[in-house]
Design an enzyme around this catalytic site. Structure first.
Site, short mmCIF file in Angstrom:
data_model
loop_
_atom_site.label_atom_id
_atom_site.label_comp_id
_atom_site.label_asym_id
_atom_site.label_seq_id
_atom_site.Cartn_x
_atom_site.Cartn_y
_atom_site.Cartn_z
N HIS A 8 0.85 -1.19 0.00
CA HIS A 8 0.00 0.00 0.00
C HIS A 8 0.88 1.24 0.00
CE1 HIS A 8 0.61 -0.57 4.45
NE2 HIS A 8 0.80 0.73 4.37
P1 TYD Z 1 -1.41 -2.58 7.52
O1 TYD Z 1 -1.08 -1.14 7.70
O2 TYD Z 1 -1.97 -3.00 6.17
O3 TYD Z 1 -0.11 -3.46 7.86
P2 TYD Z 1 1.14 -3.95 6.97
O4 TYD Z 1 1.59 -2.77 6.15
O5 TYD Z 1 2.15 -4.39 7.99
O6 TYD Z 1 0.70 -5.09 6.11
O7 TYD Z 1 -2.40 -3.00 8.67
C1 TYD Z 1 -2.76 -4.36 8.91
C2 TYD Z 1 -4.10 -4.37 9.64
O8 TYD Z 1 -4.00 -3.73 10.91
C3 TYD Z 1 -5.20 -3.65 8.87
O9 TYD Z 1 -6.40 -4.38 9.04
C4 TYD Z 1 -5.33 -2.32 9.59
C5 TYD Z 1 -4.91 -2.64 11.01
N1 TYD Z 1 -4.21 -1.52 11.68
C6 TYD Z 1 -4.83 -0.87 12.76
O10 TYD Z 1 -5.96 -1.20 13.17
N2 TYD Z 1 -4.15 0.16 13.38
C7 TYD Z 1 -2.95 0.56 12.96
O11 TYD Z 1 -2.35 1.51 13.56
C8 TYD Z 1 -2.33 -0.10 11.83
C9 TYD Z 1 -0.98 0.29 11.32
C10 TYD Z 1 -3.02 -1.14 11.23
#
Ligand code: TYD
Length: 135
Positions: A51
């Site tokens: 993303h």
């Molecule tokens: P994501 O930012 O997509 O993580 P990565 O880049 O490590 O794959 O987030 C993963 C999941 O966690 C998504 O469902 C959103 C949730 N999330 C939160 O609830 N709070 C947060 O501060 C973050 C970063 C993610």
């Protein structure tokens, strides 16, 4: 590359007493800090990230273990290896990232400029390419 750069932190201490790394907003971390999160126990074959953010800035620090981060700003691509806890990777808005090659003991700390807001995410790669063209 535009939008991403490595930051070297000062480790206070020495081999006999251990080390401490202190991070302050607007100094080592180049923004006001609103949120901190960390990920761990990520299997080696998993690619996280996938993303970009519209507005959010962050600094990623690998506290233990190591991993790789492929960054793409719509024009340039660069792979960074985070393998030391005295180093951070600043990532600005509109950077598509893939985070991979986690080792078993990898702990990734992320220091962030905004509260969590799913509306700030661009999770569709084609949408990212379209938006990145206009920068
Ligand atoms: P994501 O930012 O997509 O993580 P990565 O880049 O490590 O794959 O987030 C993963 C999941 O966690 C998504 O469902 C959103 C949730 N999330 C939160 O609830 N709070 C947060 O501060 C973050 C970063 C993610």
């Amino acid at each position: 590359m535009r939008g991403c750069y490595e930051i070297k932190f000062n480790s206070i201490g020495n081999e006999s007493i251990g080390y401490l790394v202190a991070l302050e907003a607007k100094d080592q971390i180049p923004f006001e800090i609103k949120r901190i999160y960390y990920s761990h126990s990520v299997p080696n074959d998993v690619v996280r990230g996938n993303h970009a953010h519209k507005k959010l800035e962050q600094v990623l620090i690998c506290l233990n273990g190591n991993l790789k981060i492929k960054c793409f700003n719509g024009k340039e691509e660069k792979i960074y290896e985070l393998n030391s806890n005295d180093k951070g990777l600043y990532m600005g808005p509109m950077t598509w990232r893939e985070i991979y090659n986690y080792t078993e003991c990898t702990v990734l700390l992320v220091i962030v400029s905004e509260y969590y807001d799913e509306n700030d995410y661009i999770r569709d790669y084609d949408e990212f390419l379209k938006l990145a063209k206009n920068i």
